[in-house]
Design a protein around this motif. Structure first.
Motif, PDB file in Angstrom:
ATOM      1  N   SER A   1      22.336  40.209  94.618  1.00  0.00           N
ATOM      2  CA  SER A   1      22.344  39.754  95.908  1.00  0.00           C
ATOM      3  C   SER A   1      22.271  41.186  97.079  1.00  0.00           C
ATOM      4  O   SER A   1      22.743  41.208  97.790  1.00  0.00           O
ATOM      5  CB  SER A   1      23.339  39.015  96.577  1.00  0.00           C
ATOM      6  N   GLY A   2      21.482  42.101  96.374  1.00  0.00           N
ATOM      7  CA  GLY A   2      21.392  43.384  97.205  1.00  0.00           C
ATOM      8  C   GLY A   2      22.369  44.349  97.239  1.00  0.00           C
ATOM      9  O   GLY A   2      22.385  45.249  97.743  1.00  0.00           O
ATOM     10  N   GLN A   3      23.689  44.238  96.686  1.00  0.00           N
ATOM     11  CA  GLN A   3      24.695  44.816  96.608  1.00  0.00           C
ATOM     12  C   GLN A   3      24.740  45.775  95.085  1.00  0.00           C
ATOM     13  O   GLN A   3      24.467  44.790  94.063  1.00  0.00           O
ATOM     14  CB  GLN A   3      26.032  44.089  96.930  1.00  0.00           C
ATOM     15  N   PRO A   4      25.309  46.828  95.063  1.00  0.00           N
ATOM     16  CA  PRO A   4      25.345  47.537  93.695  1.00  0.00           C
ATOM     17  C   PRO A   4      26.352  46.670  92.787  1.00  0.00           C
ATOM     18  O   PRO A   4      27.477  46.206  93.261  1.00  0.00           O
ATOM     19  CB  PRO A   4      25.886  48.738  94.114  1.00  0.00           C
ATOM     20  N   LEU A   5      26.063  46.563  91.558  1.00  0.00           N
ATOM     21  CA  LEU A   5      26.720  45.664  90.423  1.00  0.00           C
ATOM     22  C   LEU A   5      27.986  46.461  90.578  1.00  0.00           C
ATOM     23  O   LEU A   5      28.057  47.632  90.027  1.00  0.00           O
ATOM     24  CB  LEU A   5      25.994  45.578  89.214  1.00  0.00           C
ATOM     25  N   THR A   6      29.177  45.602  90.376  1.00  0.00           N
ATOM     26  CA  THR A   6      30.377  46.233  90.299  1.00  0.00           C
ATOM     27  C   THR A   6      30.847  45.598  88.927  1.00  0.00           C
ATOM     28  O   THR A   6      30.814  44.267  88.681  1.00  0.00           O
ATOM     29  CB  THR A   6      31.399  45.601  91.278  1.00  0.00           C
ATOM     30  N   LEU A   7      31.159  46.194  87.804  1.00  0.00           N
ATOM     31  CA  LEU A   7      31.833  45.720  86.542  1.00  0.00           C
ATOM     32  C   LEU A   7      33.006  45.084  86.673  1.00  0.00           C
ATOM     33  O   LEU A   7      33.845  45.307  87.557  1.00  0.00           O
ATOM     34  CB  LEU A   7      31.600  46.797  85.503  1.00  0.00           C
ATOM     35  N   ASN A   8      33.182  43.954  86.020  1.00  0.00           N
ATOM     36  CA  ASN A   8      34.510  43.489  85.651  1.00  0.00           C
ATOM     37  C   ASN A   8      35.014  43.028  86.828  1.00  0.00           C
ATOM     38  O   ASN A   8      36.436  42.650  86.870  1.00  0.00           O
ATOM     39  CB  ASN A   8      35.585  44.216  85.073  1.00  0.00           C
TER      40      ASN A   8
ATOM     41  N   LEU B   1      30.591  31.114  88.318  1.00  0.00           N
ATOM     42  CA  LEU B   1      31.243  32.127  88.876  1.00  0.00           C
ATOM     43  C   LEU B   1      31.254  33.208  87.710  1.00  0.00           C
ATOM     44  O   LEU B   1      31.975  32.690  86.781  1.00  0.00           O
ATOM     45  CB  LEU B   1      32.471  31.672  89.554  1.00  0.00           C
ATOM     46  N   TYR B   2      30.892  34.158  87.764  1.00  0.00           N
ATOM     47  CA  TYR B   2      30.867  35.172  86.527  1.00  0.00           C
ATOM     48  C   TYR B   2      31.172  36.622  87.047  1.00  0.00           C
ATOM     49  O   TYR B   2      31.063  37.049  88.106  1.00  0.00           O
ATOM     50  CB  TYR B   2      29.611  35.128  85.808  1.00  0.00           C
ATOM     51  N   SER B   3      31.633  37.425  85.830  1.00  0.00           N
ATOM     52  CA  SER B   3      31.641  38.792  86.169  1.00  0.00           C
ATOM     53  C   SER B   3      30.890  39.492  84.856  1.00  0.00           C
ATOM     54  O   SER B   3      30.467  38.872  83.999  1.00  0.00           O
ATOM     55  CB  SER B   3      33.131  39.268  86.146  1.00  0.00           C
ATOM     56  N   VAL B   4      30.671  40.645  85.237  1.00  0.00           N
ATOM     57  CA  VAL B   4      29.639  41.455  84.110  1.00  0.00           C
ATOM     58  C   VAL B   4      30.776  42.743  83.481  1.00  0.00           C
ATOM     59  O   VAL B   4      31.297  43.478  84.397  1.00  0.00           O
ATOM     60  CB  VAL B   4      28.549  42.103  84.734  1.00  0.00           C
ATOM     61  N   SER B   5      30.752  42.382  82.188  1.00  0.00           N
ATOM     62  CA  SER B   5      31.346  43.795  81.734  1.00  0.00           C
ATOM     63  C   SER B   5      30.307  44.797  80.821  1.00  0.00           C
ATOM     64  O   SER B   5      30.936  45.720  80.687  1.00  0.00           O
ATOM     65  CB  SER B   5      32.693  43.305  80.583  1.00  0.00           C
TER      66      SER B   5
ATOM     67  N   PHE C   1      18.452  43.420  74.891  1.00  0.00           N
ATOM     68  CA  PHE C   1      19.439  43.180  76.194  1.00  0.00           C
ATOM     69  C   PHE C   1      20.613  42.467  75.642  1.00  0.00           C
ATOM     70  O   PHE C   1      20.699  41.822  75.002  1.00  0.00           O
ATOM     71  CB  PHE C   1      18.376  42.116  76.759  1.00  0.00           C
ATOM     72  N   LYS C   2      21.620  43.077  76.317  1.00  0.00           N
ATOM     73  CA  LYS C   2      22.852  42.651  76.245  1.00  0.00           C
ATOM     74  C   LYS C   2      23.424  42.493  77.941  1.00  0.00           C
ATOM     75  O   LYS C   2      23.641  43.487  78.322  1.00  0.00           O
ATOM     76  CB  LYS C   2      23.899  43.380  75.434  1.00  0.00           C
ATOM     77  N   LEU C   3      23.979  41.329  77.992  1.00  0.00           N
ATOM     78  CA  LEU C   3      24.714  41.084  79.195  1.00  0.00           C
ATOM     79  C   LEU C   3      25.947  40.243  78.925  1.00  0.00           C
ATOM     80  O   LEU C   3      25.943  39.299  78.228  1.00  0.00           O
ATOM     81  CB  LEU C   3      23.988  40.107  80.142  1.00  0.00           C
ATOM     82  N   GLU C   4      27.120  40.674  79.018  1.00  0.00           N
ATOM     83  CA  GLU C   4      28.475  40.313  78.421  1.00  0.00           C
ATOM     84  C   GLU C   4      29.382  40.243  80.140  1.00  0.00           C
ATOM     85  O   GLU C   4      29.094  41.211  80.748  1.00  0.00           O
ATOM     86  CB  GLU C   4      29.119  40.864  77.620  1.00  0.00           C
ATOM     87  N   GLY C   5      30.131  39.325  79.978  1.00  0.00           N
ATOM     88  CA  GLY C   5      31.449  39.238  80.861  1.00  0.00           C
ATOM     89  C   GLY C   5      32.033  37.777  80.648  1.00  0.00           C
ATOM     90  O   GLY C   5      32.043  37.463  79.511  1.00  0.00           O
ATOM     91  N   ASN C   6      32.580  37.567  81.853  1.00  0.00           N
ATOM     92  CA  ASN C   6      33.491  36.155  81.682  1.00  0.00           C
ATOM     93  C   ASN C   6      33.039  35.295  82.918  1.00  0.00           C
ATOM     94  O   ASN C   6      32.297  35.847  84.038  1.00  0.00           O
ATOM     95  CB  ASN C   6      34.844  36.486  82.092  1.00  0.00           C
TER      96      ASN C   6
END
Lengths: 350, 239
Positions: free
Chosen positions: B37-44, B55-59, B147-152
């Protein structure tokens, strides 16, 4: 006219040669300073390149010094050596180590360390050259400073090796910290040469060993979603060198906090460095705290014992029911059979 | 007469080469950024919501860019010599260097997320830690994860449920749609361009991907990997 030019030319050459000899005679070159002999580490196929330590490049003399110190109780006041806890038959590991405060630790193996970026279960050490500096403490060598200087200086070969490896002219003139640093450097150099790449699995890959039926089936489980071991135990080191929470606990306390104790970041709670599986058959007990004695127990844990927590690695959520890989008894045996093909007999034989 | 003709041919050749050399070559630096959404990705950080409402997070976010082709104003294509390049959201920067690019103006960039079957072979890339970690077992087709996209994510049964969206093997290769751009390359100069990925796009189009209903683990599951690969066709834009 031509013959006169020739005579002049020959005369000039003779004069120059004579001057050259004359210079050699009157100004002999200075003796070369003693330099260690560079050593090129073997690079096994499909291994990542070894880390480069510019402050402590490998040398024949440094490795020789480190190899001797690794096995020599001269460093300790209690008879201990590095090999007390890093036994070659156990892939330079040992049975469980229990600290004075009761913390149980499965002694990390000294295998293929040259290719790693972190050391110890929680990655507290990033520079291998400093890895063994902690061993002088009372919990391990309980080194007596004065004795160490005396013994090393009086030793028939160590002073010469220190001089050749590091240019140390007189051990007794080093500060205690410098002395420990040079010892750690030498041992680090030796440990970097401990390369294991001749397991049955390696031989199989090279077409020199035929896997049994169970080993082959176990390999399929290992390298497929069935067992999903490969994501963390990445070939050919059989570790990804990363930190993961593999679901041993739902609550993490004490040393069980793992990486968090280094980073102070709660998101690292319960994360530990993926251990290599090379020679895993020989290096039990397993997990950071040595809670499992056998590979069968380890496989059963992954098959049915993974516990959820806020930092559990996402890769562990394979099934809707978290803790069920669904391996049959036969498949579990086959997986263990494959793990045993990672044994490098030559490496674990003194 | 013969001598004059030969002289003319040589001179023309020299002049011809001279003209090419004058045109010159430059370099493009693709500065890859990851946003939501236009904002830099923040991990975790469990703070992102995809189109399906997860609703998710990216690790972890790791992938390869390869086969980069630049398209001139007149439509003709300029392949680059870029080898498959590993990108990770945990890298401090992800600069991709496109070298020896003929001067001119380019209006599109084309590329793969992953790599073609010529390259996608086990241990086909240098054995550095990144490539080794991206390895795709022979038992499952060999080569590399693309490609790997992981998170919770927030699951009905679990407020913090893991997901691991992986693609690999060439049926699940993503050919990204041409990205519109206006890049002017000048002789002996670097042109820096920001290529921005919207991570949410991986869950959006053409398939709305729901981590609860579609799945939270994709590796080796061909229909799910195909959906993700399709969704990857429109995840980048030039900023």
């Amino acid at each position: 006219m031509k013959s006169r030019q020739n005579i002049l030319g020959i005369g000039l050459v003779v004069l120059m040669v004579a001057m050259g000899f004359s210079t050699c005679k009157t100004d002999p070159p200075l003796p070369e300073p003693e330099r260690p002999t560079p050593y090129k580490l073997r690079q096994p196929a499909y291994f990542p390149p070894p880390r480069v330590y510019e402050n402590n490049p490998l040398s024949v003399e440094g490795i020789s010094l480190g190899s001797q110190l690794y096995r020599d109780p001269i460093l300790s006041s209690n008879g201990m050596t590095c090999t007390s806890c890093h036994v070659q038959e156990k892939s330079f590991s040992a049975p469980l180590h229990i600290s004075p405060n009761g913390t149980r630790t499965s002694v990390p193996v000294h295998v293929n360390l040259a290719f790693k970026s972190f050391y110890n279960w929680n990655g507290s050490i990033k520079i291998m050259d400093t890895l063994c500096k902690g061993d002088f403490e009372p919990e391990f060598f309980n080194t007596k400073e004065e004795d160490l200087y005396k013994r090393l200086a009086a030793h028939p070969t160590y002073p010469g090796l220190f001089r050749k490896a590091f240019g140390v002219q007189d051990i007794r003139k080093l500060s205690y910290d410098s002395l420990k640093t040079y010892i750690a450097f030498a041992i680090s150099q030796y440990m970097r040469t401990l390369i294991s790449d001749q397991s049955y699995f390696d031989q199989y890959k090279a077409g020199k060993y035929r896997l049994t039926f169970d080993e082959a089936e176990g390999m399929k489980i290992f390298f497929s979603e069935k067992g999903d071991c490969f994501h963390c135990h990445v070939a050919m080191l059989f570790t990804d060198g990363q930190f993961h929470n593999n679901g041993l606990e739902s609550q993490h306390t004490g040393a069980g906090k793992g990486r968090e104790l280094v980073t102070q970041n709660p998101k690292d709670r319960g994360l530990f460095l993926t251990p290599t599986l090379r020679n895993i058959e020989k290096s039990g007990p397993y997990m950071h705290d040595g809670r499992y004695s056998t590979l069968e127990e380890v496989v059963e844990f992954y098959n049915s014992g993974v516990k959820a927590s806020s930092t559990l690695d996402p890769i562990m959520y394979k099934r809707p029911d978290l803790s069920r890989l669904g391996l049959t008894d036969t498949e579990k045996k086959q997986l263990v059979a494959f793990l045993k093909t990672l044994t490098d007999e030559k490496f674990v034989t003194p | 007469m013969k001598a004059i003709s030969l002289f003319s041919v040589v001179m023309l050749a020299v002049l011809g080469f001279g003209c090419n050399a004058d045109k010159g070559k430059g370099e493009i630096i693709l500065e890859i950024k990851h946003t939501i959404s236009g904002q830099p990705l923040t991990l975790n950080e469990m703070k992102y919501t995809n189109l399906a409402g997860n609703l998710y997070s990216v690790s972890k976010l790791q992938y390869y860019i390869s086969n980069v082709v630049l398209v001139h104003e007149d439509g003709h294509e300029e392949p680059t010599s870029l080898a498959p390049t590993y990108i990770s959201a945990t890298n401090l920067t992800n600069d991709v260097f496109l070298k020896v690019i003929p001067s001119g103006t380019y209006t599109q960039i084309k590329f793969l997320i992953g790599m073609d079957s010529n390259t996608n072979k086990s241990f086909g890339l240098p054995s550095n830690p990144e490539n080794l970690e991206m390895g795709w077992p022979d038992m499952m087709g060999g080569g590399y994860h693309f490609f790997k996209l992981e998170g919770n994510f927030k699951h009905p049964n679990d407020s913090n449920h893991g997901f691991a969206v992986h693609t690999g093997t060439n049926p699940a290769l993503t050919t990204h749609a041409p990205v519109a751009c206006q890049i002017k390359v000048e002789k002996d100069a670097n042109t820096r361009v920001v290529l921005e990925m919207d991570v949410n796009s991986w869950f959006e189009s053409p398939h709305t991907f729901d981590l609860i209903n579609d799945g939270f683990y994709t590796m080796g599951i061909a229909p799910l990997m195909r959906k993700i690969a399709d969704n990857g066709q429109n995840v980048f834009r030039i900023k």
